[in-house]
Design an enzyme around this catalytic site. Structure first.
Site, short mmCIF file in Angstrom:
data_model
loop_
_atom_site.label_atom_id
_atom_site.label_comp_id
_atom_site.label_asym_id
_atom_site.label_seq_id
_atom_site.Cartn_x
_atom_site.Cartn_y
_atom_site.Cartn_z
N GLY A 294 25.55 39.32 41.61
CA GLY A 294 24.94 39.87 42.82
C GLY A 294 25.90 39.97 43.98
CB THR B 61 36.21 37.60 44.32
OG1 THR B 61 35.80 37.34 45.68
CG2 THR B 61 35.16 37.07 43.36
CE1 TYR B 62 37.70 29.06 46.11
CE2 TYR B 62 36.43 29.73 48.04
CZ TYR B 62 36.92 28.73 47.21
OH TYR B 62 36.63 27.42 47.48
CG HIS B 63 32.29 32.98 43.87
ND1 HIS B 63 31.88 33.91 44.80
CD2 HIS B 63 32.32 33.61 42.68
CE1 HIS B 63 31.67 35.07 44.18
NE2 HIS B 63 31.93 34.91 42.91
CB CYS C 222 38.22 42.90 46.08
SG CYS C 222 36.90 41.69 46.24
NE ARG D 283 33.17 38.42 39.55
CZ ARG D 283 34.27 39.07 39.90
NH1 ARG D 283 34.29 40.38 39.96
NH2 ARG D 283 35.38 38.40 40.20
N GLY D 284 31.19 43.09 37.40
CA GLY D 284 32.05 44.14 37.89
C GLY D 284 33.02 43.59 38.93
CB ALA E 22 29.95 36.12 47.28
#
Length: 322
Positions: free
Chosen positions: A212, A134-136, A231, A129-130, A214
């Protein structure tokens, strides 16, 4: 744990290529999330959506998107009708990811941000992805729209703007003062200069979107974000909807409530009907819808088995990064 995902979902578009050929950089996109995006003369089929009720491990989230897109492209190659757009809304299990535009990963060494989060209870994945690290995880709504931008007549740059605008307007309608993009041009939804509420990172393959957005809904993701420079923004800290509303003496929505509220916003933004994936299907896309249902059922089963094997997922980082 670092995993480099081999799935050929798409190529990442550098920011300078987000505008379509012939469109000046910075030119206004037609429509906003409060004004329906201009439509082509022939209406498109309804978008099917599915809201996952339990968190998905990140590899299953990648596999989900890959299988849906691959099936769609194979139908195209066979000359079959393949016009079924879909959107998945979900939470992930604790996961750190980085995108292809992050040039720091080295196959022989740990990613600098990965060194900070060894043994905290989250996986670390290098994806296509771009964006940067980051965290999810639980408490964060993740949206994976799989849309054909060519059929929609939507430039890539404008698609990103529409995602950003609808997330901003959702937060504003909750009573929050937010900006999107950041005043320094960073993509996402922010509270002032130093707090970030939502991120956006997309892929394209044959003009079909994946990945997409978050958005942090509950405070649960914030301690995980605090362990990394998310980021690449050293002076920006993660914040959640609930934390911002709590400052006003209000109670924030649940992730499930947030997911349900975002669906009609997508419908309004893109001027299309959104229908649950499990609703009856007829016509040319019925077979494709059934195939997507089978993929979702398989991915759900995989996630349930992964949770049993793991014995559940941590709700906070196990250790603080040194």
């Amino acid at each position: 744990m670092r995993v480099s995902q081999p799935l050929s979902l798409a190529r990442t578009l550098p920011r300078r290529l987000l505008a379509p050929a012939g469109t000046p950089t910075g030119a206004a996109c037609p429509g906003t999330s409060s004004k329906t995006v201009p439509q082509k003369p022939n209406p498109l089929p309804p978008v099917r959506y599915h809201i996952f009720r339990s968190p998905l491990p990140y590899p299953q989230g990648l596999e989900l998107q890959h299988r849906v897109i691959e099936g769609r492209l194979q139908r195209r190659e066979r000359g079959e009708s393949s016009a079924q757009d879909v959107m998945f809304l979900l939470e992930h299990t604790p996961t750190y990811t980085t995108g292809r535009r992050d040039n720091s990963p080295n196959p022989d060494t740990l990613h600098p941000e990965e060194e900070k989060v060894q043994d905290v209870g989250a996986g670390f994945y290098i994806t296509k992805r771009g964006g940067q690290v980051t965290y999810h995880g639980p408490g964060q709504i993740v949206g994976y729209p799989i849309l054909d931008l060519t059929a929609m007549g939507t430039p890539t740059r404008c698609y990103v703007e529409y995602l950003q605008s609808l997330l901003r307007e959702y937060a504003e309608d909750l009573g929050l003062e937010v900006v999107a993009p950041h005043e320094d041009g960073h993509v996402g939804v922010f509270r002032g200069r130093d707090e970030k509420l939502a991120s956006i990172g997309i892929h394209l393959r044959h003009r079909i979107t994946s990945h997409g957005f978050a958005m942090n809904v509950t405070p649960e993701p914030v301690p995980w974000f605090d362990l990394v420079t998310a980021c690449g923004l050293a002076d920006v800290r993660a914040v959640s909807i609930s934390q911002l509303l709590e400052r006003q003496g209000k109670t924030g929505p649940s992730v499930a409530e947030c997911a349900a509220a975002l669906v009609p916003r997508f419908a309004s933004t893109f001027g299309r009907e959104f229908v649950p994936l499990d609703a009856p299907a007829e016509g040319k896309t019925a077979g494709e819808i059934e195939a997507i249902r089978d993929i979702v059922a398989d991915i759900t089963a995989q996630a349930e088995n992964a949770e049993k094997e793991a014995g559940g997922w941590p709700t906070r980082p196990r250790v603080k990064a040194q």
